[in-house]
Scaffold this active site. Sequence first.
Site, PDB file in Angstrom:
ATOM      1  N   ASP A   1      -2.377  -6.046 -43.722  1.00 55.74           N
ATOM      2  CA  ASP A   1      -1.828  -4.732 -44.025  1.00 55.74           C
ATOM      3  C   ASP A   1      -0.396  -4.565 -43.506  1.00 55.74           C
ATOM      4  OD1 ASP A   1      -1.867  -1.969 -44.800  1.00 55.74           O
ATOM      5  OD2 ASP A   1      -2.412  -1.415 -42.748  1.00 55.74           O
TER       6      ASP A   1
ATOM      7  N   GLU B   1      -8.607  -9.808 -36.322  1.00 57.60           N
ATOM      8  CA  GLU B   1      -9.653  -9.377 -37.243  1.00 57.60           C
ATOM      9  C   GLU B   1     -10.161 -10.446 -38.191  1.00 57.60           C
ATOM     10  OE1 GLU B   1      -8.684  -5.721 -39.222  1.00 57.60           O
ATOM     11  OE2 GLU B   1      -8.990  -4.599 -37.382  1.00 57.60           O
TER      12      GLU B   1
ATOM     13  N   GLU C   1      -6.792  -1.497 -31.337  1.00 57.33           N
ATOM     14  CA  GLU C   1      -6.353  -0.619 -32.431  1.00 57.33           C
ATOM     15  C   GLU C   1      -7.328   0.529 -32.548  1.00 57.33           C
ATOM     16  OE1 GLU C   1      -5.769  -2.341 -36.339  1.00 57.33           O
ATOM     17  OE2 GLU C   1      -4.712  -4.062 -35.480  1.00 57.33           O
TER      18      GLU C   1
ATOM     19  N   TYR D   1     -12.067   2.138 -35.984  1.00 57.28           N
ATOM     20  CA  TYR D   1     -11.528   3.304 -36.712  1.00 57.28           C
ATOM     21  C   TYR D   1     -12.576   4.391 -36.936  1.00 57.28           C
ATOM     22  CZ  TYR D   1      -7.179   0.836 -37.119  1.00 57.28           C
ATOM     23  OH  TYR D   1      -5.993   0.212 -36.809  1.00 57.28           O
TER      24      TYR D   1
END
Length: 636
Positions: free
Chosen positions: A178, A441, A533, A498
Amino acid sequence: MYPIENASRAIELLDGLWDFKLDHGEALAEHWESRFPDDAEKLYVPASYNDQREDPAYRNHTGKAWYQRFCTIPAFYQGQRLFLRFDAVTHDAVIYLNGKKITEHRGGFLPFEVEITDYVSAGETFRLTVCSDNRIDHSTLPVGNEEGTAFFGSDNAQVPAVQAAKKHRGTVNLPNFDFFNYAGIQRHVRLYTTPMSYIKDITLVPDIRKKASGHDGILHYEIELAGPKCTTRDRIAEPLHQESDIRTEELKLNLCVEILDADGEVVARAVGSRKGTLCIPDAVLWEPYPGTPYLYTVRVRYGKDEYSEKTGIRTVAVEGTRFLINGKPFYFKGFGKHEDFYIHGRGTDDVLNVKDISLLHWIGANSFRTSHYPYAEEMYRLCDEEGIVIIDETPAVGIGAGPHMDPYTFPIKDYHKTVLHDLIQRDKNHPSVIMWSMGNEPDTENFPESAYEYWRELYAFTHKEDPADRPVTFVCCQNDYTRDLVTRTMDVVCINRYYGWYNLSGDLDSAVYAWEQELDFWAAQGKPVMVTEYGCDTLPGFHGSVAEMWTEEFQKEYYRRIDEVFDTRSFFIGEHLWAFADFNTIQGVYRADGNRKGLFTRERRPKLAAHWLKDRWHTIPNFGYKSDGQSTPVQK
Ligand code: GCB
């Protein structure tokens, strides 16, 4: 080694305007390496090429892009060795000198160099041509999507991008990550000199020796020399006093290692030995800001050559559930970042680096992760000086591109090792670098056993490669953590989560519940855990009386609620927010002018939450936060 200028070494910076042309497949036949096309345009180096011209072809280019310039070797370089050094060409590069290929390099974020002493003479002008290639696929780091991945659904064949990809070794060149796939000569290019016999590498490993009152600093050093053996005629001018540690008469006359304090006073010296240990009595330690990031200079002299490197005396260790710097439990406050700015994309930008470090100080942060690739060397040098702690990450982002992609089938393990080796080689002497992140990740959930084998092998390799044996980790994706076998075996468990954004969107009560559940699981593993994150996209200037997604109020509330959970867990050793600043990405339905999870906008204005965070972080000390319990699970 990072190129430096001093009495024995010179540098010509080859930054500036270069001729540039995108290659749509014609370069090979037309021999651009020997005859650059007449219709080339001018482009600035270092910078990504993508946003330098108003042409979608630049922005979206897939494949090779060519650069050329002329360089003159000053006549007074006569008798010196000449090296060309590229700090980074993204992703792959082939280098030609007067039409002849002299080297090539794979990977877009680490330096490479080539000696050209035998190709050119002092006083001569030569043509330097660089072919860069930005294609990504399953064999590259970072990883690109390939035809056959789930990206286009089941019927891929007729998709124009896939058809176009056929021309490009079968890849579709869509990132499995990303951030925008910026490309070109993104960092400095230098011509530098050394004497014929020269210092090729220096390895420094600091330590601290406690004594009755206070401590001494220890510095283990190892020097690699190259070129013909120095003769007595090359002996260094200043007389050498210390006679200990002398291996041979030859080296005694020609090799000297000294440590200078910040006032330039020599505090330790060894002569004649390529490898040894120096002691700095009552050394001042390197400590993260607002402590003093004290730096010593290690000066090596060998014959006519000299090289100086700044370093700090500090130790790093993981003990139980604590991360220790200089023996004291450290709490990470900071961000995942990107090298990203308007127009020059990922190009080296020292002004931006200074600004970003200044903002880190302003907000009370002490650290960041070089997500998702090694940054320009200038940033690490700045962090050494400014006392900012770095988790240094490879470009291994996107390994495991979906449920049907066993990471073990990715043809990259050996290459991944090379990248780890080169990263450690480049950054090993920085006191600011305190942990290696092997990647970001990967899929550890769908093929847990394969993932375990892949990452454990690299983990052992990384420990072996680092002369200072720093902690090693990789960053775990949001997944079913009970299935993941490998994250729990890292020195520090680093998790990206998230809750409240991609999952349980907007529902902070549920997000808090999910965090509590998950942290109960990690508490039982007996490891230090940090979040690398967590975040939510936030549009600056978009407000609500109710804190709903995308508003500035939501971002603040998101962090306030979740941080309350972190504060109750003693094994939880740090919070890295995602992200430091907004950044550019590929266009998509989840992205409005890039990723907007920054606490700062792309132009570095603080969002509302940044002010709240500033208050929070300035009350959390670097050392000793939650120092009551350490390895006891679940101290709520
Ligand atoms: C992640 C990635 C990061 C993305 C972020 C996001 O998990 O590691 O590269 O930018 O999520 O915002 O989606």
